[in-house]
Design a protein around this motif. Sequence first.
Motif, PDB file in Angstrom:
ATOM      1  N   HIS A   1      39.692  13.130  39.217  1.00 14.88           N
ATOM      2  CA  HIS A   1      38.674  12.274  39.833  1.00 14.88           C
ATOM      3  C   HIS A   1      37.299  12.772  39.415  1.00 14.88           C
ATOM      4  O   HIS A   1      37.136  13.918  38.995  1.00 14.88           O
ATOM      5  N   THR A   2      36.341  11.889  39.529  1.00 17.12           N
ATOM      6  CA  THR A   2      34.979  12.229  39.115  1.00 17.12           C
ATOM      7  C   THR A   2      33.999  11.430  39.960  1.00 17.12           C
ATOM      8  O   THR A   2      34.330  10.356  40.460  1.00 17.12           O
ATOM      9  N   LEU A   3      32.795  11.972  40.127  1.00 15.56           N
ATOM     10  CA  LEU A   3      31.739  11.222  40.806  1.00 15.56           C
ATOM     11  C   LEU A   3      31.015  10.379  39.766  1.00 15.56           C
ATOM     12  O   LEU A   3      30.587  10.892  38.735  1.00 15.56           O
ATOM     13  N   VAL A   4      30.901   9.083  40.046  1.00 15.11           N
ATOM     14  CA  VAL A   4      30.220   8.170  39.127  1.00 15.11           C
ATOM     15  C   VAL A   4      29.035   7.549  39.846  1.00 15.11           C
ATOM     16  O   VAL A   4      29.164   7.048  40.959  1.00 15.11           O
ATOM     17  N   ARG A   5      27.872   7.627  39.183  1.00 15.09           N
ATOM     18  CA  ARG A   5      26.690   6.906  39.663  1.00 15.09           C
ATOM     19  C   ARG A   5      26.210   6.049  38.506  1.00 15.09           C
ATOM     20  O   ARG A   5      26.078   6.549  37.394  1.00 15.09           O
TER      21      ARG A   5
ATOM     22  N   VAL B   1      28.450  10.517  34.943  1.00 16.56           N
ATOM     23  CA  VAL B   1      29.795  10.914  35.360  1.00 16.56           C
ATOM     24  C   VAL B   1      29.777  12.420  35.596  1.00 16.56           C
ATOM     25  O   VAL B   1      29.611  13.201  34.661  1.00 16.56           O
ATOM     26  N   SER B   2      29.913  12.834  36.857  1.00 14.28           N
ATOM     27  CA  SER B   2      29.773  14.244  37.218  1.00 14.28           C
ATOM     28  C   SER B   2      31.132  14.920  37.347  1.00 14.28           C
ATOM     29  O   SER B   2      32.009  14.429  38.058  1.00 14.28           O
TER      30      SER B   2
ATOM     31  N   GLY C   1      39.289  18.261  32.645  1.00 13.64           N
ATOM     32  CA  GLY C   1      37.852  18.066  32.497  1.00 13.64           C
ATOM     33  C   GLY C   1      37.513  16.704  31.917  1.00 13.64           C
ATOM     34  O   GLY C   1      38.265  16.160  31.107  1.00 13.64           O
ATOM     35  N   ILE C   2      36.373  16.172  32.329  1.00 17.20           N
ATOM     36  CA  ILE C   2      35.980  14.836  31.860  1.00 17.20           C
ATOM     37  C   ILE C   2      35.733  14.819  30.353  1.00 17.20           C
ATOM     38  O   ILE C   2      36.116  13.876  29.675  1.00 17.20           O
ATOM     39  N   THR C   3      35.104  15.861  29.810  1.00 14.80           N
ATOM     40  CA  THR C   3      34.779  15.806  28.387  1.00 14.80           C
ATOM     41  C   THR C   3      36.010  16.045  27.522  1.00 14.80           C
ATOM     42  O   THR C   3      36.005  15.744  26.335  1.00 14.80           O
ATOM     43  N   ASP C   4      37.077  16.565  28.114  1.00 10.65           N
ATOM     44  CA  ASP C   4      38.312  16.776  27.375  1.00 10.65           C
ATOM     45  C   ASP C   4      39.038  15.451  27.116  1.00 10.65           C
ATOM     46  O   ASP C   4      39.851  15.345  26.214  1.00 10.65           O
ATOM     47  N   ASP C   5      38.747  14.438  27.917  1.00  8.57           N
ATOM     48  CA  ASP C   5      39.424  13.146  27.767  1.00  8.57           C
ATOM     49  C   ASP C   5      38.495  12.038  28.272  1.00  8.57           C
ATOM     50  O   ASP C   5      38.842  11.304  29.198  1.00  8.57           O
TER      51      ASP C   5
END
Length: 155
Positions: free
Chosen positions: A29-33, A47-48, A58-62
């Motif tokens: 999950h991630t925080l999106v603003r 995308v935090s 991790g978000i940057t991994d995928d």
Amino acid sequence: MNHPHPSHPHVDYFEDVVDWRHHRAGRAHTLVRAVRSPDGHRAVAVVSELASNPDDRGITDDFGSVANAVLPTLRLSFGAQLEQVDWIAHFGEFSYHDPTGPETFTRITVTAGPAGHHDDLSGDRPLAAGEVEELLGRKLEPVAQVLARIQQHGG
């Protein structure tokens, strides 16, 4: 915050925690603003990365999988005419159990393909907090504050 008013079916600002599926490691999950452009065709999304995610998700991994999950959610809030999103990956002390340094923002270039989005890595570039706020047209509140507000509203 994200519930559209009947006479304004689409909002201009979105904030929520979005679930996504890491292609190797599973649920995340991630925080999106995000902020919608006046014509509704474009958006800027921050995308935090959150420490509550396991380290292998991790978000940057995928980032392609993040975009695949977040884009339909943004279209629900901003309207189906949303075509392009400027993606910004956001890291800071809220991303790690062991904070490692200052907040960072990176513009991620995501390309859409038949099997969904993928991060081509070549277009990624760091941004300063001021540049991000300029792109959003608003100040970025601390992540903990935003998460507390979302939880308070039962998000």
